[in-house]
Design a protein around this motif. Structure first.
Motif, PDB file in Angstrom:
ATOM      1  N   ASP A 172      25.942  26.050  42.624  1.00 38.80           N
ATOM      2  CA  ASP A 172      26.853  25.920  43.767  1.00 38.80           C
ATOM      3  C   ASP A 172      27.286  27.274  44.328  1.00 38.80           C
ATOM      4  N   VAL A 173      27.052  28.351  43.595  1.00 37.63           N
ATOM      5  CA  VAL A 173      27.524  29.673  44.005  1.00 37.63           C
ATOM      6  C   VAL A 173      26.678  30.199  45.159  1.00 37.63           C
ATOM      7  N   ARG A 174      27.342  30.578  46.244  1.00 44.76           N
ATOM      8  CA  ARG A 174      26.657  31.119  47.425  1.00 44.76           C
ATOM      9  C   ARG A 174      26.712  32.648  47.471  1.00 44.76           C
ATOM     10  N   ALA A 175      27.715  33.228  46.830  1.00 40.97           N
ATOM     11  CA  ALA A 175      27.833  34.687  46.765  1.00 40.97           C
ATOM     12  C   ALA A 175      28.887  35.037  45.727  1.00 40.97           C
ATOM     13  N   THR A 176      28.756  36.235  45.160  1.00 34.95           N
ATOM     14  CA  THR A 176      29.697  36.734  44.153  1.00 34.95           C
ATOM     15  C   THR A 176      30.211  38.103  44.576  1.00 34.95           C
ATOM     16  N   GLY A 177      31.536  38.284  44.465  1.00 31.42           N
ATOM     17  CA  GLY A 177      32.151  39.584  44.718  1.00 31.42           C
ATOM     18  C   GLY A 177      32.737  40.120  43.427  1.00 31.42           C
ATOM     19  N   VAL A 178      32.367  41.346  43.062  1.00 29.38           N
ATOM     20  CA  VAL A 178      32.774  41.929  41.786  1.00 29.38           C
ATOM     21  C   VAL A 178      33.611  43.180  42.029  1.00 29.38           C
ATOM     22  N   ALA A 179      34.801  43.212  41.461  1.00 28.83           N
ATOM     23  CA  ALA A 179      35.653  44.405  41.459  1.00 28.83           C
ATOM     24  C   ALA A 179      35.627  45.008  40.064  1.00 28.83           C
ATOM     25  N   THR A 180      35.600  46.323  39.998  1.00 31.94           N
ATOM     26  CA  THR A 180      35.571  46.958  38.684  1.00 31.94           C
ATOM     27  C   THR A 180      36.210  48.332  38.724  1.00 31.94           C
ATOM     28  N   THR A 181      36.613  48.805  37.564  1.00 33.77           N
ATOM     29  CA  THR A 181      37.152  50.150  37.451  1.00 33.77           C
ATOM     30  C   THR A 181      36.042  51.165  37.656  1.00 33.77           C
ATOM     31  N   GLY A 182      36.383  52.322  38.221  1.00 36.66           N
ATOM     32  CA  GLY A 182      35.409  53.391  38.407  1.00 36.66           C
ATOM     33  C   GLY A 182      34.929  53.514  39.834  1.00 36.66           C
ATOM     34  N   VAL A 220      27.942  51.452  39.054  1.00 33.00           N
ATOM     35  CA  VAL A 220      29.073  52.296  38.677  1.00 33.00           C
ATOM     36  C   VAL A 220      28.533  53.701  38.401  1.00 33.00           C
ATOM     37  N   THR A 221      29.039  54.683  39.139  1.00 34.56           N
ATOM     38  CA  THR A 221      28.532  56.045  38.984  1.00 34.56           C
ATOM     39  C   THR A 221      29.458  56.934  38.164  1.00 34.56           C
ATOM     40  N   VAL A 241      28.107  41.412  45.868  1.00 38.33           N
ATOM     41  CA  VAL A 241      28.691  42.599  46.470  1.00 38.33           C
ATOM     42  C   VAL A 241      29.685  43.175  45.471  1.00 38.33           C
ATOM     43  N   VAL A 242      29.696  44.495  45.322  1.00 36.64           N
ATOM     44  CA  VAL A 242      30.491  45.148  44.280  1.00 36.64           C
ATOM     45  C   VAL A 242      31.354  46.244  44.902  1.00 36.64           C
ATOM     46  N   GLY A 243      32.570  46.431  44.380  1.00 34.86           N
ATOM     47  CA  GLY A 243      33.429  47.494  44.857  1.00 34.86           C
ATOM     48  C   GLY A 243      34.416  47.928  43.792  1.00 34.86           C
ATOM     49  N   ASN A 244      35.013  49.075  44.014  1.00 31.66           N
ATOM     50  CA  ASN A 244      36.078  49.566  43.152  1.00 31.66           C
ATOM     51  C   ASN A 244      37.266  48.607  43.179  1.00 31.66           C
ATOM     52  N   ASP A 245      37.930  48.444  42.036  1.00 30.59           N
ATOM     53  CA  ASP A 245      39.007  47.455  41.951  1.00 30.59           C
ATOM     54  C   ASP A 245      40.165  47.747  42.892  1.00 30.59           C
ATOM     55  N   CYS A 246      40.536  49.016  43.079  1.00 31.45           N
ATOM     56  CA  CYS A 246      41.633  49.329  44.003  1.00 31.45           C
ATOM     57  C   CYS A 246      41.241  49.025  45.444  1.00 31.45           C
ATOM     58  N   SER A 247      40.013  49.323  45.791  1.00 31.26           N
ATOM     59  CA  SER A 247      39.536  49.041  47.139  1.00 31.26           C
ATOM     60  C   SER A 247      39.542  47.541  47.407  1.00 31.26           C
ATOM     61  N   LEU A 248      39.066  46.765  46.442  1.00 31.05           N
ATOM     62  CA  LEU A 248      39.044  45.315  46.638  1.00 31.05           C
ATOM     63  C   LEU A 248      40.442  44.713  46.578  1.00 31.05           C
TER      64      LEU A 248
END
Length: 372
Positions: free
Chosen positions: A146-156, A164-165, A191-198
């Motif tokens: 059922d998943v159409r897209a996933t957004g991931v927030a992470t430290t770094g 993650v660089t 789609v992935v981004g920094n946790d503060c940005s997200l």
């Protein structure tokens, strides 16, 4: 105006996209309302609706059983099927992983979290996140398909490709490709981004920053970091490192959280001591606010935002922190700036992931191959 030439299949896709967009933006519409919204002929709208119903994106709405009786045949009404899929938002941090499942309009269907530790390997952290995501889907009576897209927030610091660089708090986390980690298991774009940005994205979408276009989100917890929105858009910078002024030791951000908690077990302990009139706690919080204000002021003077949102565990101090921070910023900045506490708490970053996942779904829903 879109030039479809003599290609009838392209024209059909363009019309279906217009009808789907109109239904997506409304609760329910009649055929007459769809004709007005799309500026397309009625028979064309009817054909587009029939195609979308067949594809499972749209359905006819049955008249309410307890509604008023109408003379003659009631107008057919249609709606976008927000339950035709779901999106997944993940916040993968040092101490916790949070998962949120939402339908295709962004209504949250389920939320779950699990504790992790800084000693987890990247493989263990990813495995825990996948397991939590599946459990959250099951809580919403949904599955991986059922998943159409996933957004991931992470430290770094996160690159544009989703890797993650740099990760100061989890050194082994650097080099982790989070797009690859979640695309195959869930069979959908990631789609992935920094946790503060997200978190900034989440606050603008569902939180205290709603209605604001230029926003700085400041995470104040075990570390201090920032996310930036300008003109309503996330600004991560060339390398994904925008807002990472906490790495400047001279800014005070690098050591401020540790110094605040030097004599207390937790931020809550400091706040209780301040409320009790402990002068040492009052001075510790005042020193922390001074260090925090220096970095925030530098960002405010650079970006000139409408609002600064303070999130993270230490933000729970509320006006104990915000009132002196506002006063200090008024001395340091050229113009007043609104300062507000996060209204989403530790769910802000995961909700930002949901919003970015929805953006991805919308782009695909309304994309017309050969046109955009």
């Amino acid at each position: 105006m879109i030039n479809t030439g003599s290609d009838p299949s392209l024209l059909r896709r363009v019309n279906q996209s217009a009808v789907l967009r109109a239904l997506y933006d409304a609760e329910e519409l009649t055929l007459t309302e769809l004709v007005k919204a799309t500026a397309v002929a009625r028979n064309t709208v009817e054909n587009a609706v029939a195609g979308l119903v067949e594809q499972g994106w749209v359905e006819e709405v049955a008249p309410a059983a307890d509604g008023p009786r109408q003379v003659g045949r009631p107008a057919k009404r249609y709606r976008f099927r927000s339950e035709a899929g779901c999106v997944l938002g993940l916040d993968i941090g040092v101490h916790k992983i949070l998962a949120i499942v939402a339908d295709l309009r962004g209504t949250v269907l389920a939320t779950r979290r699990t504790a992790v530790g800084p000693d987890h390997s990247p493989a263990e952290r990813i495995a825990d996140a996948r397991t939590l995501a599946r459990r959250t889907l099951r809580s919403a009576a949904l599955g991986v398909t059922d998943v159409r897209a996933t957004g991931v927030a992470t430290t770094g610091v996160v690159s544009a490709s989703g890797t993650v660089t740099v990760s100061g708090r989890l050194p082994d986390w650097a080099g982790t490709d989070l797009v690859a980690a979640f695309m195959k298991p869930f069979g959908a774009p990631v789609v992935v981004g920094n946790d503060c940005s997200l978190a900034a994205v989440g606050e603008q979408w569902q939180g205290v920053a709603r209605g604001h276009q230029d926003v700085i989100y400041i995470h104040v917890g075990h570390r201090i970091a920032a996310g930036i929105l300008l003109d309503g858009r996330l600004r991560a910078g060339r390398n994904g490192a925008a807002g990472e002024i906490g790495v400047l030791r001279s800014s005070g951000w690098h050591t401020a959280p540790g110094r605040l908690l030097e004599h207390w077990d937790s931020a809550e302990g400091v706040f209780r001591a301040v409320h009790a009139g402990d002068h040492r706690a009052e001075q510790a919080l005042a020193d922390f606010t001074t260090d925090l204000a220096q970095g925030v002021a530098a960002m405010v003077l650079t970006v000139d935002p409408e609002q600064v949102v303070i999130g993270g565990g230490i933000s729970l101090a509320g006006e104990l922190l915000l009132a002196p921070l506002r006063n200090r910023l008024s001395d340091l900045c050229l113009f007043p700036v609104e300062v507000a506490a996060s209204s989403l708490g530790d769910e802000a970053a995961a909700l930002g992931g949901v919003r970015l996942a929805l953006n991805t779904v919308e782009q695909e829903l309304f994309r017309v191959p050969g046109v955009n």
